[in-house]
Structures are given as structure tokens and as C-alpha cells.
Design a protein around this motif. Structure first.
Motif, PDB file in Angstrom:
ATOM      1  N   GLY A 197       0.771  -1.230   0.000  1.00  0.00           N
ATOM      2  CA  GLY A 197       0.000   0.000   0.000  1.00  0.00           C
ATOM      3  C   GLY A 197       0.806   1.285   0.000  1.00  0.00           C
ATOM      4  N   TYR A 198       2.128   1.206   0.182  1.00  0.00           N
ATOM      5  CA  TYR A 198       2.955   2.419   0.249  1.00  0.00           C
ATOM      6  C   TYR A 198       3.656   2.752  -1.066  1.00  0.00           C
ATOM      7  N   PHE A 199       3.623   1.815  -2.015  1.00  0.00           N
ATOM      8  CA  PHE A 199       4.383   1.988  -3.251  1.00  0.00           C
ATOM      9  C   PHE A 199       3.438   2.184  -4.422  1.00  0.00           C
ATOM     10  N   GLY A 200       3.671   3.245  -5.200  1.00  0.00           N
ATOM     11  CA  GLY A 200       2.805   3.525  -6.341  1.00  0.00           C
ATOM     12  C   GLY A 200       3.529   4.402  -7.330  1.00  0.00           C
ATOM     13  N   THR A 201       2.794   4.983  -8.239  1.00  0.00           N
ATOM     14  CA  THR A 201       3.425   5.923  -9.175  1.00  0.00           C
ATOM     15  C   THR A 201       2.400   6.876  -9.747  1.00  0.00           C
ATOM     16  N   THR A 202       2.904   8.050 -10.098  1.00  0.00           N
ATOM     17  CA  THR A 202       2.055   9.017 -10.781  1.00  0.00           C
ATOM     18  C   THR A 202       2.365   9.006 -12.279  1.00  0.00           C
ATOM     19  N   ALA A 203       3.343   8.182 -12.695  1.00  0.00           N
ATOM     20  CA  ALA A 203       3.712   8.113 -14.116  1.00  0.00           C
ATOM     21  C   ALA A 203       2.549   7.508 -14.906  1.00  0.00           C
ATOM     22  N   ALA A 204       2.072   8.242 -15.869  1.00  0.00           N
ATOM     23  CA  ALA A 204       0.934   7.772 -16.659  1.00  0.00           C
ATOM     24  C   ALA A 204       1.349   6.549 -17.468  1.00  0.00           C
ATOM     25  N   ASP A 205       0.470   5.575 -17.557  1.00  0.00           N
ATOM     26  CA  ASP A 205       0.674   4.372 -18.389  1.00  0.00           C
ATOM     27  C   ASP A 205       1.928   3.581 -18.008  1.00  0.00           C
ATOM     28  N   HIS A 206       2.398   3.714 -16.775  1.00  0.00           N
ATOM     29  CA  HIS A 206       3.555   2.908 -16.375  1.00  0.00           C
ATOM     30  C   HIS A 206       3.165   1.430 -16.363  1.00  0.00           C
ATOM     31  N   LYS A 207       3.979   0.615 -17.018  1.00  0.00           N
ATOM     32  CA  LYS A 207       3.688  -0.822 -17.032  1.00  0.00           C
ATOM     33  C   LYS A 207       4.312  -1.471 -15.800  1.00  0.00           C
ATOM     34  N   MET A 208       3.452  -2.025 -14.940  1.00  0.00           N
ATOM     35  CA  MET A 208       3.924  -2.637 -13.696  1.00  0.00           C
ATOM     36  C   MET A 208       4.570  -3.998 -13.989  1.00  0.00           C
ATOM     37  N   PRO A 209       5.668  -4.329 -13.295  1.00  0.00           N
ATOM     38  CA  PRO A 209       6.251  -5.669 -13.452  1.00  0.00           C
ATOM     39  C   PRO A 209       5.223  -6.749 -13.082  1.00  0.00           C
ATOM     40  N   ASP A 210       5.341  -7.912 -13.705  1.00  0.00           N
ATOM     41  CA  ASP A 210       4.360  -8.988 -13.521  1.00  0.00           C
ATOM     42  C   ASP A 210       4.203  -9.439 -12.067  1.00  0.00           C
ATOM     43  N   ASP A 211       5.321  -9.421 -11.317  1.00  0.00           N
ATOM     44  CA  ASP A 211       5.242  -9.949  -9.946  1.00  0.00           C
ATOM     45  C   ASP A 211       4.447  -9.051  -9.003  1.00  0.00           C
ATOM     46  N   TYR A 212       4.172  -7.801  -9.403  1.00  0.00           N
ATOM     47  CA  TYR A 212       3.454  -6.886  -8.506  1.00  0.00           C
ATOM     48  C   TYR A 212       2.027  -7.350  -8.218  1.00  0.00           C
ATOM     49  N   LYS A 213       1.405  -7.972  -9.217  1.00  0.00           N
ATOM     50  CA  LYS A 213      -0.021  -8.294  -9.094  1.00  0.00           C
ATOM     51  C   LYS A 213      -0.278  -9.234  -7.919  1.00  0.00           C
ATOM     52  N   ARG A 214       0.601 -10.225  -7.755  1.00  0.00           N
ATOM     53  CA  ARG A 214       0.387 -11.210  -6.693  1.00  0.00           C
ATOM     54  C   ARG A 214       0.384 -10.550  -5.312  1.00  0.00           C
ATOM     55  N   TYR A 215       1.117  -9.432  -5.191  1.00  0.00           N
ATOM     56  CA  TYR A 215       1.215  -8.746  -3.900  1.00  0.00           C
ATOM     57  C   TYR A 215       0.323  -7.504  -3.817  1.00  0.00           C
ATOM     58  N   GLY A 216      -0.408  -7.233  -4.881  1.00  0.00           N
ATOM     59  CA  GLY A 216      -1.341  -6.111  -4.846  1.00  0.00           C
ATOM     60  C   GLY A 216      -0.689  -4.744  -4.961  1.00  0.00           C
ATOM     61  N   ILE A 217       0.494  -4.676  -5.576  1.00  0.00           N
ATOM     62  CA  ILE A 217       1.154  -3.370  -5.741  1.00  0.00           C
ATOM     63  C   ILE A 217       0.535  -2.688  -6.961  1.00  0.00           C
ATOM     64  N   ALA A 218      -0.011  -1.487  -6.749  1.00  0.00           N
ATOM     65  CA  ALA A 218      -0.760  -0.783  -7.805  1.00  0.00           C
ATOM     66  C   ALA A 218      -0.347   0.679  -7.857  1.00  0.00           C
ATOM     67  N   ALA A 219      -0.709   1.364  -8.920  1.00  0.00           N
ATOM     68  CA  ALA A 219      -0.293   2.758  -9.118  1.00  0.00           C
ATOM     69  C   ALA A 219      -0.826   3.689  -8.023  1.00  0.00           C
ATOM     70  N   GLU A 220      -2.090   3.485  -7.650  1.00  0.00           N
ATOM     71  CA  GLU A 220      -2.740   4.371  -6.673  1.00  0.00           C
ATOM     72  C   GLU A 220      -2.426   3.922  -5.243  1.00  0.00           C
ATOM     73  N   THR A 221      -2.132   4.861  -4.356  1.00  0.00           N
ATOM     74  CA  THR A 221      -1.966   4.512  -2.947  1.00  0.00           C
ATOM     75  C   THR A 221      -2.842   5.412  -2.088  1.00  0.00           C
ATOM     76  N   ARG A 222      -3.089   4.983  -0.861  1.00  0.00           N
ATOM     77  CA  ARG A 222      -3.891   5.810   0.051  1.00  0.00           C
ATOM     78  C   ARG A 222      -3.026   6.786   0.830  1.00  0.00           C
ATOM     79  N   TYR A 223      -1.693   6.642   0.765  1.00  0.00           N
ATOM     80  CA  TYR A 223      -0.805   7.497   1.562  1.00  0.00           C
ATOM     81  C   TYR A 223      -0.190   8.639   0.755  1.00  0.00           C
ATOM     82  N   GLY A 224      -0.020   8.438  -0.546  1.00  0.00           N
ATOM     83  CA  GLY A 224       0.489   9.497  -1.403  1.00  0.00           C
ATOM     84  C   GLY A 224       1.977   9.780  -1.288  1.00  0.00           C
ATOM     85  N   TYR A 225       2.755   8.856  -0.724  1.00  0.00           N
ATOM     86  CA  TYR A 225       4.205   9.080  -0.609  1.00  0.00           C
ATOM     87  C   TYR A 225       4.845   9.315  -1.979  1.00  0.00           C
ATOM     88  N   GLU A 226       4.384   8.524  -2.968  1.00  0.00           N
ATOM     89  CA  GLU A 226       5.058   8.494  -4.272  1.00  0.00           C
ATOM     90  C   GLU A 226       5.049   9.853  -4.975  1.00  0.00           C
TER      91      GLU A 226
END
Ligand code: FEO
Ligand code: CA
Ligand code: CA
Ligand code: CA
Length: 573
Positions: A197-226
Motif C-alpha cells: 500500500g505504500y508503493f505507487g506511481t504518478t507516471a501515466a501508463d507505467h507498465k507494472m512488473p508482472d510480480d506486482y499483481k500477486r502482492y497487490g502493488i498498484a499505481a494508486e496509494t492511500r498514503y500518497g508518498y510516491e
């Protein structure tokens, strides 16, 4: 008879009714008072939280963090030191002047980062009960920017190198610290759960690595650190989230020590780490991965624990196993090795979920805390609930994020499981290092008032007087009584009518009897528990109350550790 007296004495308290109010209740003959609250200073000259403006940046790494969770007490000489987790923050209450509590700059991000992680603090008992020792040399805040080391098979791997750390060994911060553990050599284990939940990106159309999905890593976060701290922008630092999701070892006796991320224990949404020494002296660590359809794990060290000996490699060199439960009450621990998974050791330690899927582990109903009975060779895991268990959607069986099916099985027997259960296992040969076990369900939570019969009424040790849902925290006391904390639905309506606020109960492993000991304030979960050195005080965590707890009407609700004692000062565990 002596046997009957013995059975009765297992519960040295008169069970209490459910509650739906804004405070904590304990049995007759017991009392409670706050030990420490979110935002309370650990050092002198630091301001307490201001309800209108939150905690200042300057104070934010010198106060007790938010959302207390797993904790352990260490007797160090004649000092009592508690290490305790701060799982997450509520943005809105910490940045009350920002829209939706979202950070407007790096200073705001740092406030949020500082209020999570771990507190180490000395406590002492005076005439008014336990309190924090201000300015104790043991007092320390560990947070999202604290320097740490990666250790074990993934340390130095290409998978964890970053521009700022080309060697892949020096990382910053521990994240979403949920449950806890304690080693026999006096260190604290803090467990990184929803780190995604702490890791994300504001880069438009960034292609996430395949392994992120299993752990739920997504562009949007609730904390906004990125947005302001590029370490958390996965478009710039794709390996950074692979440096989180571990069990982290902390030496509470030395406030200048460097926490160590033990990658050999795997990377997943760690709940807690329950440590026991096997017959031959090897170190066994049981660990749950709290996500629908994820797995239960066990680590066994290569080396043996020798009191006073070198313990530095015991959590680095060993084998990780994952549980497979049969429907006949037996089970086995499947080793995650290069041979069984076709993956390299660093890959197994970073992509542990994927490795466990390859060997055919049993998908579980969200494994939360594991607790190990100190007076019998058995262990327990709280399977909190799983709304998606077996539920058909478009004619398809539900799966976890790796595609493993979540059909019903004997250990996860209920479709759309909303109440949870506690599984217990008995290692073969009475040895926690053994590869096989027998198991049963200690309890299936349920509601016998709403569901007169069937699996949703719960197991035979559930009745109108002791019912609950969503077991989560679990700890054994030294007498072998199992303490069960809940993190569930507290509407007290519908399927949950008669269950009230979240609560803490005690269970007797021998008889299966369960009785309610404590109820939490509305909106809270009860999580984390430890005992004073003399076992005359128990410390219990109250996380995310909605109600104005503990200071009453009109006050800011504050996550709090409470100290519970008997009025006659007798032992409480
Ligand atoms: Fe942080 Fe699974 O509880
Ligand atoms: Ca939990
Ligand atoms: Ca939970
Ligand atoms: Ca929680």
C-alpha cells in the motif's frame, strides 16, 4: 473432584457480556487504565498531539505512533522494555488540515512515515500503575526511514538493488508492522504485512512488473508518498517494494542497533512470527500470510540455538516450508527449495507466494496470528475469514491472485466464510521441526442465535454467551491458556447480532471451552498482548477506535495500550 476444580480454575475470571459502547470492559475484580496513547511523547520537551493540527514534524519521531498492534515485553536487567508495532496511519487525523488527509509536500509525507513502524519504550510500575519512562535510553522510534540491513538469501540479489543502494543490502524503513514475535535470544520480530500500500506511481501508463499483481502493488496509494518521495515511486524504483514484506529483527536492548530484514523467512503479507525451539535445538518460526487464499508457512534453521552462543545466522540459513492440509486431519510441510520450485533461492525469498503456489500449498482463509502452546507440543493459527471462499462468480471458482483455487476443504470448510476459525496442529513425533502433522479445528466461530444449525452456527464450543467473529491476534500465557483477540464486524446486526464490539476471549486447549474476558470500544479491534515481568499486569492493544477512547466524550479517539490488573494483584498469565 480435583479434575473439576482444575477445569474451573482454567478461567480465573467471571466471563463478561458483549458491549456496544465506547470503552473497555474487563471482568469483576479486574481494572484497566491506559499505558500509552497515539501521539503521546516518549521524550521530555515534546508536545502531545494537538487534536486540531495533529503531531508536528518535529515531534513525529519522538511520540508513540498510531495504531498499536503486536507487542512483546523484554526484561533487560531490572528494566522492562516493550517493543510494539504501529501498523498504519489514518491520513485524515494526522493531516487534519489537508483535503482527505493527502500530503501536500515531503514534510507531510515524513509525518505519516514517522508515526508508523515500531516503538521501543521502557515502562515502570509506580503507585498509579504502569507508565512510560520518559527519556529512557531504551526509548526509540523505528519508522519508514530508519536505516536497516537486508540479510539472508535475497541480500545482495539483483532483485533488491536500487540506484541508492547498488549493493542491495542497505534499505530504509519497515512497513505496515502488524503482528510480533520474540526470539529466545531476546530480540523482537516485527512483521511487515500490507507493505504494498505504500508503493505507487504518478507516471501515466507505467507498465507494472508482472510480480506486482500477486502482492497487490498498484499505481494508486492511500498514503500518497510516491508524489513527493521518489523512493516510493515504482516507475523510478521498481525494486523498492521487493525490499519490503519481511520479518525484521530488532535488538530492544540497544537503541543504536540496526534492524535486520530476515529474507530467509520469505516475503509476503506477514502477520506474526511464532518462534519455538525444536527437539534438536533448531529454530522453528511459524508465519501466516494474511490474504484471502494465501498460505501458512514454517521456517526451520540449519543451525541449533545454543543459549549464549552465536545466533546471527539462525534466521538467515534454513529452509522455508508451506503447509498442505489433507481432508483427513493430516498435513505436511512442503519445502521451498530450488529443486521443488525451479526458482533460485533469492527468487524464493522475494517471490515467496509464487514459490508456494508451485508446490501446491493449501489456500487458507486469511492466516493471521500463530500461537504456540508452551505446555503441549501444538500450535494454532487464526483463519480470520474469507468472503471469497468458494463463492461462484460467472460460474467460476474463486482463486487467489496467483490463480490457486479457493474451493472448500476440511480446514476451510465454509463458502463465503464470514466468521473465521482457528486451526490447531500437532507435529508428528512431538517435534515442531517434523515435516508432518495432524490437525483439527479448535473452534469454528459462528452465530447459533441466527443460524440454528449447520456450519454457520459455529462449532459445539460456541454459544450465545461467548460468540465472536474474525479471530486474529492470539497469544498463549505461561499457564497454557490461549488468548484470542478479534478484528471483525462489530455492527451487532444481521449475522453478527449478539456479538457486539471486538473483544478478547480465553480458550482452554484441553476442553475447548472459550470465555469472554474483555470488550473493546466501538470501531476498534483488539490486537497485541504481552505481560509485565511479574505477570501481574497484562498489556492489551486497542487499535483504531471510532469512539472517543480513552479520554471520553468530545476527545480525539486514540489507539491505546491498556494495562489490565487484578484488584488483588494476583497473577494474570
Ligand atoms: Fe494486520 Fe492481518 O492483520
Ligand atoms: Ca491482525
Ligand atoms: Ca485482521
Ligand atoms: Ca489492524
Amino acid at each position: 473432584s480435583a479434575v473439576a476444580q482444575d477445569a474451573a480454575s482454567r478461567f480465573p475470571f467471571k466471563p463478561i457480556a458483549i458491549a456496544t459502547d465506547a470503552t473497555v470492559h474487563v471482568p469483576e475484580g479486574y481494572s484497566w487504565k491506559p499505558l500509552v496513547k497515539w501521539g503521546q511523547p516518549l521524550f521530555s520537551g515534546v508536545a502531545d498531539i494537538d487534536p486540531a493540527n495533529g503531531v508536528s514534524l518535529e515531534a513525529s519521531d519522538k511520540v508513540f505512533g498510531e495504531n498499536t498492534d503486536g507487542m512483546e515485553l523484554f526484561a533487560i536487567g531490572n528494566h522492562q522494555v516493550i517493543a510494539v508495532n504501529h501498523e498504519y496511519v489514518n491520513n485524515e487525523t494526522n493531516l487534519p488540515n489537508n483535503e482527505k488527509g493527502m500530503p501536500k509536500g515531503l514534510d507531510d509525507v515524513k509525518i505519516l512515515q514517522h508515526l508508523q513502524g515500531v516503538t521501543v519504550m521502557e515502562v515502570t510500575e509506580g503507585a498509579d500503575g504502569f507508565e512510560v519512562v520518559l527519556d529512557s535510553p531504551f526509548n526509540r522510534r523505528i519508522h519508514h526511514n530508519t536505516p536497516m540491513k537486508l540479510s539472508g538469501p535475497a541480500a545482495g540479489s539483483e532483485l533488491v538493488k536500487t540506484a541508492a543502494d547498488p549493493n542491495g543490502v542497505d534499505c530504509l524503513g519497515t512497513f505496515n508492522n502488524c503482528g510480533s514475535g520474540k526470539t529466545p535470544w531476546g530480540t523482537y520480530l516485527t512483521c511487515e504485512e500490507n507493505f504494498n500500500g505504500y508503493f505507487g506511481t504518478t507516471a501515466a501508463d507505467h507498465k507494472m512488473p508482472d510480480d506486482y499483481k500477486r502482492y497487490g502493488i498498484a499505481a494508486e496509494t492511500r498514503y500518497g508518498y510516491e508524489k513527493f518521495d521518489e523512493r516510493f515511486d515504482v516507475a523510478k524504483n521498481p525494486n523498492e517494494p521487493r525490499r519490503a514484506g519481511y520479518v525484521v529483527e530488532i535488538d530492544p536492548s540497544d537503541a543504536s542497533s540496526t534492524p535486520i530484514k530476515r529474507t530467509a523467512l520469505g516475503r509476503f503479507k506477514h502477520e506474526n512470527a511464532a518462534v519455538v525451539i525444536a527437539r534438536d535445538g533448531r529454530v522453528v518460526v511459524y508465519m501466516g500470510d494474511d490474504e484471502r487464499g494465501e498460505f501458512l508457512y514454517k521456517y526451520v534453521s540449519n543451525g541449533i540455538y545454543v543459549p549464549g552462543g552465536d545466533t546471527s545466522k539462525l534466521l538467515d540459513e534454513g529452509t522455508l516450508y508451506v503447509a498442505k492440509f489433507s481432508d483427513e486431519g493430516t498435513g505436511e510441510w512442503l519445502a521451498l527449495t530450488e529443486e521443488t520450485t525451479g526458482m533460485k533461492m533469492d527468487e524464493i525469498c522475494v517471490f515467496t507466494r509464487q514459490a508456494a503456489s508451485k508446490v501446491g500449498a493449501t489456500t487458507m482463509d486469511r492466516p493471521e496470528w500463530v500461537a504456540i502452546n508452551p505446555v503441549a507440543i501444538e500450535a494454532y493459527c487464526a483463519l480470520t475469514n474469507n468472503a471469497n471462499r468458494a463463492v461462484l462468480k460467472d460460474g467460476k471458482m474463486r482463486t487467489n491472485a496467483g490463480g490457486d483455487v479457493m474451493d472448500i476443504s476440511a480446514v476451510n470448510p465454509r463458502e463465503g466464510n464470514e466468521y473465521g476459525q482457528i486451526v490447531r496442529w500437532y507435529p508428528e513425533n512431538e517435534d515442531h521441526a517434523d515435516g508432518k502433522f495432524k490437525w483439527d479445528l479448535f473452534v469454528m466461530a459462528g452465530n447459533p442465535d441466527v443460524h440454528k444449525d449447520g456450519l454457520y452456527a459455529g462449532s459445539s464450543n460456541i454459544n450465545s454467551g461467548n460468540m465472536f467473529n474474525s479471530p486474529d491476534g492470539m497469544m498463549f500465557d505461561s499457564t497454557g491458556l490461549l488468548w484470542i483477540q478479534t478484528d471483525g464486524e462489530d455492527s451487532n446486526e444481521g449475522d453478527f447480532v449478539g456479538q457486539g464490539n471486538n473483544q478478547m476471549l480465553a480458550g482452554d486447549p484441553a476442553t475447548g471451552r472459550i470465555e469472554r474476558f474483555l470488550t473493546g470500544p466501538k470501531g476498534s479491534e483488539v490486537t497485541g498482548m504481552t505481560w509485565s515481568a511479574d505477570k501481574r499486569t497484562m498489556f492489551v492493544g486497542i487499535q483504531h477506535p471510532d469512539a472517543p477512547f480513552p479520554d471520553g466524550e468530545g476527545a480525539l479517539p486514540r489507539s491505546t495500550i491498556v494495562a489490565v490488573k487484578r484488584d488483588d494483584n494476583a497473577l494474570v498469565g
